[in-house]
Write a protein that holds these residues in place. Structure first.
Motif, PDB file in Angstrom:
ATOM      1  N   SER A 212      48.569  66.587 -25.628  1.00 30.98           N
ATOM      2  CA  SER A 212      49.759  66.466 -26.470  1.00 30.98           C
ATOM      3  C   SER A 212      50.048  65.028 -26.889  1.00 30.98           C
ATOM      4  CB  SER A 212      50.981  67.041 -25.743  1.00 30.98           C
ATOM      5  OG  SER A 212      51.182  66.395 -24.500  1.00 30.98           O
ATOM      6  N   PHE A 213      49.338  64.074 -26.272  1.00 33.69           N
ATOM      7  CA  PHE A 213      49.526  62.672 -26.651  1.00 33.69           C
ATOM      8  C   PHE A 213      48.916  62.377 -28.014  1.00 33.69           C
ATOM      9  CE2 PHE A 213      46.286  63.331 -23.384  1.00 33.69           C
ATOM     10  CZ  PHE A 213      45.127  62.999 -24.067  1.00 33.69           C
ATOM     11  N   TYR A 214      48.076  63.307 -28.533  1.00 29.62           N
ATOM     12  CA  TYR A 214      47.573  63.192 -29.898  1.00 29.62           C
ATOM     13  C   TYR A 214      48.513  63.963 -30.817  1.00 29.62           C
ATOM     14  CZ  TYR A 214      43.118  61.663 -27.853  1.00 29.62           C
ATOM     15  OH  TYR A 214      42.149  60.998 -27.169  1.00 29.62           O
ATOM     16  N   THR A 215      48.966  63.320 -31.876  1.00 28.28           N
ATOM     17  CA  THR A 215      49.920  63.975 -32.776  1.00 28.28           C
ATOM     18  C   THR A 215      49.292  65.124 -33.551  1.00 28.28           C
ATOM     19  OG1 THR A 215      49.395  62.355 -34.510  1.00 28.28           O
ATOM     20  CG2 THR A 215      51.266  61.860 -33.070  1.00 28.28           C
ATOM     21  N   THR A 216      47.958  65.173 -33.604  1.00 25.34           N
ATOM     22  CA  THR A 216      47.278  66.204 -34.396  1.00 25.34           C
ATOM     23  C   THR A 216      46.948  67.458 -33.589  1.00 25.34           C
ATOM     24  OG1 THR A 216      45.184  65.086 -33.896  1.00 25.34           O
ATOM     25  CG2 THR A 216      46.254  64.559 -35.990  1.00 25.34           C
ATOM     26  N   GLY A 220      46.565  70.932 -35.515  1.00 21.72           N
ATOM     27  CA  GLY A 220      45.139  71.217 -35.650  1.00 21.72           C
ATOM     28  C   GLY A 220      44.725  72.485 -34.934  1.00 21.72           C
ATOM     29  N   SER A 221      45.242  72.683 -33.726  1.00 21.92           N
ATOM     30  CA  SER A 221      44.878  73.891 -32.965  1.00 21.92           C
ATOM     31  C   SER A 221      45.454  75.139 -33.618  1.00 21.92           C
ATOM     32  CB  SER A 221      45.379  73.772 -31.525  1.00 21.92           C
ATOM     33  OG  SER A 221      46.781  73.548 -31.486  1.00 21.92           O
ATOM     34  N   LEU A 222      46.638  75.032 -34.196  1.00 19.68           N
ATOM     35  CA  LEU A 222      47.251  76.172 -34.883  1.00 19.68           C
ATOM     36  C   LEU A 222      46.408  76.593 -36.085  1.00 19.68           C
ATOM     37  CD1 LEU A 222      49.695  78.095 -35.119  1.00 19.68           C
ATOM     38  CD2 LEU A 222      50.837  76.331 -36.475  1.00 19.68           C
ATOM     39  N   LYS A 223      45.945  75.611 -36.844  1.00 23.52           N
ATOM     40  CA  LYS A 223      45.102  75.896 -38.011  1.00 23.52           C
ATOM     41  C   LYS A 223      43.721  76.387 -37.599  1.00 23.52           C
ATOM     42  CE  LYS A 223      43.514  73.750 -42.323  1.00 23.52           C
ATOM     43  NZ  LYS A 223      43.599  72.533 -43.177  1.00 23.52           N
ATOM     44  N   ALA A 224      43.175  75.816 -36.529  1.00 21.58           N
ATOM     45  CA  ALA A 224      41.829  76.166 -36.072  1.00 21.58           C
ATOM     46  C   ALA A 224      41.756  77.577 -35.494  1.00 21.58           C
ATOM     47  CB  ALA A 224      41.360  75.159 -35.024  1.00 21.58           C
ATOM     48  N   PHE A 225      42.857  78.049 -34.911  1.00 23.79           N
ATOM     49  CA  PHE A 225      42.826  79.337 -34.230  1.00 23.79           C
ATOM     50  C   PHE A 225      42.360  80.459 -35.149  1.00 23.79           C
ATOM     51  CE2 PHE A 225      44.451  83.409 -32.899  1.00 23.79           C
ATOM     52  CZ  PHE A 225      44.144  83.437 -31.556  1.00 23.79           C
ATOM     53  N   GLY A 226      42.857  80.493 -36.367  1.00 18.64           N
ATOM     54  CA  GLY A 226      42.494  81.568 -37.283  1.00 18.64           C
ATOM     55  C   GLY A 226      40.997  81.653 -37.510  1.00 18.64           C
TER      56      GLY A 226
END
Length: 310
Positions: A212-216, A220-226
């Motif tokens: 979580s220390f990375y702002t992305t 990024g994980s939300l977009k990648a999940f699909g």
């Protein structure tokens, strides 16, 4: 550098020379790890002929590797190992579509060779795929995509660091090559890696409980999940159901409801909508092919609610 030379003849000669070194060099074991990334780079050359030639060269090297290690490969073939992503043998090699110029699933020898050397350059890709220099991003994205095609389910052992490194790259809005290749990398990872292996990592990232220390990470994980979800179901055959991704889907819906919706903003909305669009598109396609997708029905009302929030 020869891989960037403007002359097609020069680049062709370079890749053939690299292949010859890998096949004929007496003490090539110590050099293979350094040479292989250069040879693989020929798979994403700008020239169609070079790409096709490079794939054929890697196949030749793979077949030679099988011949030189005949006893080991005979045991592997006799053992009859079938990876989980082939769904117990229902999926045949000809059912597996791969990026050009890979016209078919690589030979066993080629897959094992790339698998044995990918660890030597993978860490460098973690940095380059998120670098600000576009050429480095493109090379890293391409090299990673083709490496996944060869390494297949054995990418599982690298997921903890790889996924985090790619979360920044999938949010790239400037480089069209990266915008295309990175989602494809996630889709390929979803195909080859068992959902139970990647689910804890990506769900924790969506909840901002991992890196979580990375702002992305969250976006990024939300977009990648699909893309990973779509990859996990793309090889399902008629008569099969969503049993392999049922828990994954439930965990995703709960994570979005708990951690995403309460603090949703415009950028988060875009990522969530794209992810849901990729998932639903693949589900509709599989339903038309005779796959039982009823497991998703219980989540449809909540997914519709997510879209309304977006």
């Amino acid at each position: 550098m020869f891989v960037q030379d403007r002359s097609v003849a020069t680049r062709t000669c370079f890749y053939k020379t690299m292949a010859k070194l890998l096949m004929d060099l007496p003490d090539r074991v110590d050099m293979e790890g350094r040479i292989f990334p250069y040879l693989i780079s020929g798979l994403y050359d700008h020239n169609d002929g070079i790409r096709a030639t490079t794939f054929e060269l890697i196949e030749e090297i793979g077949l030679q590797h099988e011949d030189l290690n005949e006893e080991k490969f005979r045991e592997l073939k006799q053992f009859g190992y079938v990876p989980e992503w082939l769904h117990g043998g229902l999926v045949k090699d000809e059912d597996v579509t791969l990026p050009e110029p890979l016209s078919h699933r690589p030979t066993l020898g080629a897959r094992i060779l790339v698998r044995s050397y990918v660890r030597r350059y993978l860490k460098a890709l973690y940095h380059e795929i998120g670098a600000w220099i576009q050429d480095h991003q493109e090379r890293a994205a391409n090299l990673l995509m083709y490496s996944i095609c060869y390494v297949e389910e054995f990418m599982t052992q690298y997921l903890d660091h790889l996924l985090v490194a790619m979360y920044k790259a999938i949010l790239n809005k400037e480089n069209k090559v990266v915008q295309t290749k990175v989602p494809m990398c996630y889709r390929l990872l979803g195909r080859y890696v068992a959902p139970k292996s990647y689910s804890p990592l990506i769900i924790a990232a969506i909840r901002n409980e991992l890196a979580s220390f990375y702002t992305t990470t969250g976006l990024g994980s939300l977009k990648a999940f699909g893309y990973m979800f779509a990859g996990s179901i793309e090889l399902l055959h008629s008569g099969q159901d969503l049993g392999s991704v049922r828990e994954l889907l439930s965990d995703f819906v709960k994570a979005v409801a708990d951690a995403v919706i309460p603090s949703i903003d415009i950028e988060t909305s875009r990522c969530m909508v794209e992810s849901l669009d990729v998932m639903v598109t693949e589900l509709i396609k599989k339903q038309s092919e005779g796959v039982d997708v009823r497991a998703v029905q219980e989540h449809l009302p909540q997914m519709a609610e997510f879209l309304l929030h977006a």
